[in-house]
Motif scaffolding. Sequence first.
Motif, PDB file in Angstrom:
ATOM      1  N   MET A 178       0.819  -1.189   0.000  1.00 51.58           N
ATOM      2  CA  MET A 178       0.000   0.000   0.000  1.00 51.58           C
ATOM      3  C   MET A 178       0.869   1.261   0.000  1.00 51.58           C
ATOM      4  SD  MET A 178      -3.207  -0.796   2.530  1.00 51.58           S
ATOM      5  CE  MET A 178      -4.047   0.715   2.189  1.00 51.58           C
ATOM      6  N   ILE A 179       1.979   1.192   0.724  1.00 47.98           N
ATOM      7  CA  ILE A 179       2.859   2.349   0.786  1.00 47.98           C
ATOM      8  C   ILE A 179       3.371   2.689  -0.612  1.00 47.98           C
ATOM      9  CG2 ILE A 179       5.078   3.185   1.664  1.00 47.98           C
ATOM     10  CD1 ILE A 179       4.472   1.522   4.232  1.00 47.98           C
ATOM     11  N   ALA A 180       3.772   1.685  -1.359  1.00 45.98           N
ATOM     12  CA  ALA A 180       4.254   1.908  -2.726  1.00 45.98           C
ATOM     13  C   ALA A 180       3.125   2.415  -3.623  1.00 45.98           C
ATOM     14  CB  ALA A 180       4.854   0.622  -3.285  1.00 45.98           C
ATOM     15  N   ASP A 181       1.922   1.874  -3.435  1.00 49.06           N
ATOM     16  CA  ASP A 181       0.773   2.346  -4.213  1.00 49.06           C
ATOM     17  C   ASP A 181       0.486   3.813  -3.923  1.00 49.06           C
ATOM     18  OD1 ASP A 181       0.374  -0.083  -5.451  1.00 49.06           O
ATOM     19  OD2 ASP A 181      -1.196  -0.732  -4.062  1.00 49.06           O
ATOM     20  N   PHE A 182       0.573   4.197  -2.661  1.00 49.84           N
ATOM     21  CA  PHE A 182       0.351   5.601  -2.301  1.00 49.84           C
ATOM     22  C   PHE A 182       1.409   6.496  -2.932  1.00 49.84           C
ATOM     23  CE2 PHE A 182      -2.122   4.629   1.858  1.00 49.84           C
ATOM     24  CZ  PHE A 182      -3.285   4.469   1.130  1.00 49.84           C
ATOM     25  N   GLU A 183       2.644   6.014  -2.966  1.00 49.98           N
ATOM     26  CA  GLU A 183       3.714   6.796  -3.594  1.00 49.98           C
ATOM     27  C   GLU A 183       3.427   6.992  -5.079  1.00 49.98           C
ATOM     28  OE1 GLU A 183       6.979   9.078  -4.033  1.00 49.98           O
ATOM     29  OE2 GLU A 183       6.225   8.316  -2.130  1.00 49.98           O
ATOM     30  N   ARG A 184       3.001   5.922  -5.745  1.00 59.54           N
ATOM     31  CA  ARG A 184       2.668   5.993  -7.167  1.00 59.54           C
ATOM     32  C   ARG A 184       1.506   6.950  -7.397  1.00 59.54           C
ATOM     33  NH1 ARG A 184      -1.280   3.969  -9.586  1.00 59.54           N
ATOM     34  NH2 ARG A 184      -1.776   2.485  -7.950  1.00 59.54           N
ATOM     35  N   MET A 185       0.484   6.865  -6.558  1.00 60.40           N
ATOM     36  CA  MET A 185      -0.677   7.752  -6.689  1.00 60.40           C
ATOM     37  C   MET A 185      -0.275   9.212  -6.502  1.00 60.40           C
ATOM     38  SD  MET A 185      -3.504   5.418  -4.670  1.00 60.40           S
ATOM     39  CE  MET A 185      -4.581   6.780  -4.350  1.00 60.40           C
ATOM     40  N   ALA A 186       0.588   9.491  -5.541  1.00 63.63           N
ATOM     41  CA  ALA A 186       1.033  10.865  -5.291  1.00 63.63           C
ATOM     42  C   ALA A 186       1.805  11.407  -6.496  1.00 63.63           C
ATOM     43  CB  ALA A 186       1.889  10.925  -4.032  1.00 63.63           C
ATOM     44  N   ARG A 187       2.646  10.565  -7.106  1.00 64.12           N
ATOM     45  CA  ARG A 187       3.379  11.000  -8.305  1.00 64.12           C
ATOM     46  C   ARG A 187       2.429  11.311  -9.456  1.00 64.12           C
ATOM     47  NH1 ARG A 187       6.976   6.738  -7.120  1.00 64.12           N
ATOM     48  NH2 ARG A 187       6.036   5.530  -8.802  1.00 64.12           N
TER      49      ARG A 187
END
Length: 98
Positions: A1-10
Amino acid sequence: MIADFERMARELDFQINAEETKAGISDVNHFAYPTFAKAARLRRDNVKNSQSDLLRQRTAAEPCLAEAEAELSKAQMLESRSGRGHDLEPGNRSAMIG
């Protein structure tokens, strides 16, 4: 989820930049700042806050995980030492015979 959130923020950053470029306004306080960019900024900030919360939770949980893994390892070693003749205990012997 942390990586998904990072991708979404980008992705949201990309959308914000594209909208600001299209409007020619990058000042959030400008009266004509794009509404979509404002909403995307808010969503991006919420995603980053959620990501930070997850990182804190993970950091707090790591010592508990390490402790649980150490206890499991100890229990497995004790079981392997004492469990070799476990199937031949008196209670189990009758089940095997009869």
